[in-house]
Design an enzyme around this catalytic site. Structure first.
Site, mmCIF file in Angstrom:
data_model
loop_
_atom_site.group_PDB
_atom_site.id
_atom_site.type_symbol
_atom_site.label_atom_id
_atom_site.label_comp_id
_atom_site.label_asym_id
_atom_site.label_seq_id
_atom_site.Cartn_x
_atom_site.Cartn_y
_atom_site.Cartn_z
ATOM 1 N N CYS A 79 0.751 -0.995 0.068
ATOM 2 C CA CYS A 79 0.043 -0.039 -0.041
ATOM 3 C C CYS A 79 0.665 1.487 0.110
ATOM 4 O O CYS A 79 1.214 1.367 -0.734
ATOM 5 C CB CYS A 79 -0.925 0.293 1.283
ATOM 6 S SG CYS A 79 -2.269 0.635 1.114
ATOM 7 N N HIS A 170 -3.161 -4.631 2.134
ATOM 8 C CA HIS A 170 -3.310 -5.300 3.109
ATOM 9 C C HIS A 170 -2.785 -6.256 2.626
ATOM 10 O O HIS A 170 -3.493 -7.286 3.162
ATOM 11 C CB HIS A 170 -3.722 -4.310 4.903
ATOM 12 C CG HIS A 170 -3.165 -2.841 4.529
ATOM 13 N ND1 HIS A 170 -1.821 -2.267 5.362
ATOM 14 C CD2 HIS A 170 -3.341 -2.397 3.792
ATOM 15 C CE1 HIS A 170 -1.969 -1.181 5.723
ATOM 16 N NE2 HIS A 170 -2.727 -1.067 4.454
ATOM 17 N N GLU A 172 -1.019 -8.329 5.369
ATOM 18 C CA GLU A 172 -1.063 -8.307 6.454
ATOM 19 C C GLU A 172 -1.646 -8.588 7.763
ATOM 20 O O GLU A 172 -1.808 -8.847 9.050
ATOM 21 C CB GLU A 172 0.434 -7.966 6.925
ATOM 22 C CG GLU A 172 -0.662 -6.318 7.703
ATOM 23 C CD GLU A 172 -0.085 -5.363 6.874
ATOM 24 O OE1 GLU A 172 -0.578 -5.615 5.986
ATOM 25 O OE2 GLU A 172 -0.482 -4.246 6.664
HETATM 26 N N1 GLN Z 1 -3.183 6.550 0.965
HETATM 27 C C1 GLN Z 1 -2.284 5.942 1.699
HETATM 28 C C2 GLN Z 1 -1.556 6.766 0.490
HETATM 29 O O1 GLN Z 1 -1.415 7.761 -0.461
HETATM 30 C C3 GLN Z 1 -2.184 4.468 1.334
HETATM 31 C C4 GLN Z 1 -2.789 3.901 2.379
HETATM 32 C C5 GLN Z 1 -3.051 2.568 2.964
HETATM 33 O O2 GLN Z 1 -1.316 2.589 2.688
HETATM 34 N N2 GLN Z 1 -3.332 1.683 3.807
HETATM 35 O O3 GLN Z 1 -0.319 7.342 1.267
#
Ligand code: GLN
Length: 196
Positions: A79, A170, A172
């Site tokens: 992410c 994610h 995890e």
């Molecule tokens: N939207 C977040 C960002 O731009 C990422 C979201 C996440 O890691 N769950 O950093």
């Protein structure tokens, strides 16, 4: 034993530690640059990429992280971590760590779908993997040297380039640790190659 670090400046750190341990490796929460030397692989967790970037700069992690990548040590961005690894970010002139030949768009699934789950087929990790997406980025495009491991609809959500792995979701947060285990396997392979 394989030692996997989780960059512990911000974000979903504890869940990764559990997933790493469940995959049979040793987990280390990385808060100091010196700790990078003891790792066979590093996870950049989810969180908020702009905040994480600020802390990376504040604690002097940027060059050491780029060096870690230059040595082709395994790195896995989940992410926000995927955003940190991308060489190109839609709407931004500069990348963060910038080591994967991918173009990533932040918060790309829109307001209505801020957070959702989807059953994914992931090359190398298996079928019916429940991906948890939280304000997730996605991969808009990849260069030829990048392998697409998973798509959701028409969007790329998991990629690998050599020793670098990245997912929009994610991996995890559920009890299914196949994606983490896949990364531990990458670290094992990289370590075995080095010893020879
Ligand atoms: N939207 C977040 C960002 O731009 C990422 C979201 C996440 O890691 N769950 O950093």
């Amino acid at each position: 034993m394989i030692t996997i670090g989780v960059l512990g400046l911000q974000g979903a750190v504890r869940e990764h530690v559990k997933a790493i341990e469940a995959s049979g490796a040793k987990a280390v929460v990385v808060k100091k640059v010196e700790q990078l030397a003891e790792l066979d692989g590093l996870i950049l967790p989810g969180g908020e990429s702009t905040t994480m970037r600020r802390l990376i700069d504040k604690y002097g992690f940027m060059e050491p992280l780029r060096q870690f990548a230059k040595e082709e040590k395994p790195m896995f961005g989940t992410c926000a971590g995927m955003i940190l690894l991308a060489k190109h970010l839609v709407g931004y002139n500069e990348p963060h760590i910038g080591v994967m030949d991918i173009t990533v768009e932040r918060n790309a699934f829109g307001r209505q779908r801020e957070s959702f789950e989807a059953a994914l087929s992931i090359k190398g990790a298996g079928e019916e993997f429940i991906g948890v997406f939280i304000r997730a980025p996605y991969v808009v495009s990849v260069d030829d040297n990048v392998e697409v491991l998973s798509v959701h609809g028409d969007r790329i959500v998991a990629v690998r380039q050599g020793n670098f792995l990245a997912t929009s979701f994610h991996p995890e947060v559920t009890d299914d640790h196949r994606v983490t285990a896949y990364f531990v396997g990458m670290a094992e392979e990289a370590k075995a190659k080095k010893v020879v």
